[in-house]
Design an enzyme around this catalytic site. Structure first.
Site, PDB file in Angstrom:
ATOM      1  N   GLU A  28     -23.546  58.280  13.860  1.00 25.16           N
ATOM      2  CA  GLU A  28     -24.976  58.137  13.577  1.00 25.16           C
ATOM      3  C   GLU A  28     -25.450  59.321  12.742  1.00 25.16           C
ATOM      4  OE1 GLU A  28     -27.275  57.544  17.113  1.00 25.16           O
ATOM      5  OE2 GLU A  28     -26.021  55.882  17.792  1.00 25.16           O
ATOM      6  N   ASP A  49     -17.510  53.748  18.498  1.00 25.67           N
ATOM      7  CA  ASP A  49     -18.586  54.715  18.294  1.00 25.67           C
ATOM      8  C   ASP A  49     -18.131  56.110  18.698  1.00 25.67           C
ATOM      9  OD1 ASP A  49     -20.937  53.862  17.144  1.00 25.67           O
ATOM     10  OD2 ASP A  49     -21.743  53.039  19.011  1.00 25.67           O
ATOM     11  N   LYS A  97     -17.503  54.969  14.079  1.00 27.23           N
ATOM     12  CA  LYS A  97     -18.894  54.931  13.595  1.00 27.23           C
ATOM     13  C   LYS A  97     -19.624  56.184  14.077  1.00 27.23           C
ATOM     14  CE  LYS A  97     -22.079  51.869  15.259  1.00 27.23           C
ATOM     15  NZ  LYS A  97     -23.075  52.770  15.884  1.00 27.23           N
ATOM     16  N   ASP A 145     -21.495  52.821  21.728  1.00 32.77           N
ATOM     17  CA  ASP A 145     -21.850  53.712  22.842  1.00 32.77           C
ATOM     18  C   ASP A 145     -23.015  53.112  23.633  1.00 32.77           C
ATOM     19  OD1 ASP A 145     -23.803  54.224  20.969  1.00 32.77           O
ATOM     20  OD2 ASP A 145     -23.661  56.404  21.059  1.00 32.77           O
ATOM     21  N   SER A 146     -23.503  51.944  23.170  1.00 31.15           N
ATOM     22  CA  SER A 146     -24.445  51.159  23.971  1.00 31.15           C
ATOM     23  C   SER A 146     -23.816  50.833  25.329  1.00 31.15           C
ATOM     24  CB  SER A 146     -24.832  49.866  23.248  1.00 31.15           C
ATOM     25  OG  SER A 146     -23.681  49.176  22.796  1.00 31.15           O
ATOM     26  N   GLU A 157     -30.134  50.035  11.436  1.00 27.22           N
ATOM     27  CA  GLU A 157     -30.746  49.579  12.694  1.00 27.22           C
ATOM     28  C   GLU A 157     -32.265  49.745  12.642  1.00 27.22           C
ATOM     29  OE1 GLU A 157     -28.924  50.922  16.335  1.00 27.22           O
ATOM     30  OE2 GLU A 157     -30.560  50.107  17.557  1.00 27.22           O
TER      31      GLU A 157
HETATM   32  O1  KIV Z   1     -23.856  51.190  20.285  1.00 25.39           O
HETATM   33  C1  KIV Z   1     -24.067  50.111  19.725  1.00 25.39           C
HETATM   34  O2  KIV Z   1     -23.903  49.019  20.283  1.00 25.39           O
HETATM   35  C2  KIV Z   1     -24.536  50.151  18.354  1.00 25.39           C
HETATM   36  C3  KIV Z   1     -25.115  48.905  17.790  1.00 25.39           C
HETATM   37  C4  KIV Z   1     -26.448  48.684  18.374  1.00 25.39           C
HETATM   38  C5  KIV Z   1     -25.135  48.926  16.308  1.00 25.39           C
HETATM   39  O3  KIV Z   1     -24.497  51.180  17.735  1.00 25.39           O
END
Ligand code: KIV
Length: 275
Positions: free
Chosen positions: A115, A83, A113, A44-45, A182
């Site tokens: 968080e 994510d 994924k 989600d970056s 992280e």
């Molecule tokens: O969103 C992302 O790119 C991430 C990484 C920084 C692990 O969660």
């Protein structure tokens, strides 16, 4: 050969490091995949590096599905992890399963994924029960930026370090196949890596994790915004790209591009009939 969650499991057992990189579109996924990375994270970056938001909180399920679909079209071998965006799973285990399912069915991800640790353990269990592989993410969890008060290293104080360890164990017990750590101190990441039977993937967590992940714009130096201390620039693609773009602008302005070799011909006979 297609990488799977078994690849992660075997890597931990054999002591082989796991590689993970982000990608958000077809072209980059193809490049990263062809280079032989084990896993592609549609992070989600993308909210920051593709969409220009100041954090990841505005990213939607539709954004994630759109980008994950593109990545899946460019990927042959890497395990694709998508994510789950902010508020797509925090609300309830039901929402978590429905949205994880969408990332698999519509986005064609292989895993999702999330968080968090104990606070989202029911969501993790529900997704695992639905037969969707889950990777955890603890330490600095960017979706909690407003609680942390910024992007800060986590686990330096005793209570916080204990919490991260407890979260890691709880996630493992809930059935995740790996955990992203992280921005935690190297020795804490080493300890967690040693006590878990599933692999840890570090980002700003030192060399002792079972694998590493980076955002590709950071490690290729394409991103001219803030770059965190833990990022190594493996090449300066940003300068190469800027030089290429500047040269294109100059050559068009100076009427050097396109030259003969970049144009198409037509028979004079046909041409003569046109005028
Ligand atoms: O969103 C992302 O790119 C991430 C990484 C920084 C692990 O969660």
């Amino acid at each position: 050969m297609k990488k799977t969650v078994e690849t992660f499991k075997n890597a931990k057992q054999n002591g082989t490091k796991i590689t993970m990189l982000t990608a958000y579109d077809y072209t980059m996924a193809k490049m990263v995949d062809e280079c032989g990375v084990d896993s592609i994270l549609v992070g989600d970056s993308l909210g920051m590096v593709c969409l220009g938001y100041e954090n990841t909180l505005s990213v939607t399920m539709e954004d994630m599905i759109h980008h994950t679909k593109a990545v899946s079209r460019g990927t042959k071998n890497a395990l694709i992890i998508a994510d789950m965006p902010f508020m797509s799973y925090q609300t309830s285990p039901y929402d978590a399963v429905v949205n994880a399912g969408r990332l698999i069915k519509e986005g064609h991800a292989n895993a999702v994924k999330l968080e968090g640790g104990k606070n989202i353990i029911n969501q993790v269990k529900a997704i695992v029960d639905a037969q969707i592989p889950v990777i955890g993410h603890i330490g600095l969890t960017p979706q909690s930026v407003n609680v942390f008060g910024g992007f800060k290293v986590q686990g330096k104080e005793l209570e916080n370090a204990k919490k991260i360890i407890d979260d890691a164990k709880a996630l493992q017990d809930a059935g995740v196949f790996a955990i992203v750590l992280e921005c935690v101190p190297q020795k804490l990441a080493k300890h967690i890596t040693q006590i878990l039977s599933i692999p840890t993937i570090g980002i700003g967590a030192g060399a002792n994790c079972d694998g590493q992940v980076l955002v590709y714009q950071d490690m290729l130096k394409i991103n001219s915004d803030f770059v965190p201390k833990f990022v190594k620039s493996f090449c300066d693609a940003g300068t190469v790209m800027r030089d290429g773009i500047s040269q294109y602008i100059s050559e068009v302005k100076e009427k050097k591009f396109p030259s003969q070799e970049h144009t198409f011909a037509i028979d004079d006979e046909i041409l003569n009939k046109l005028y």
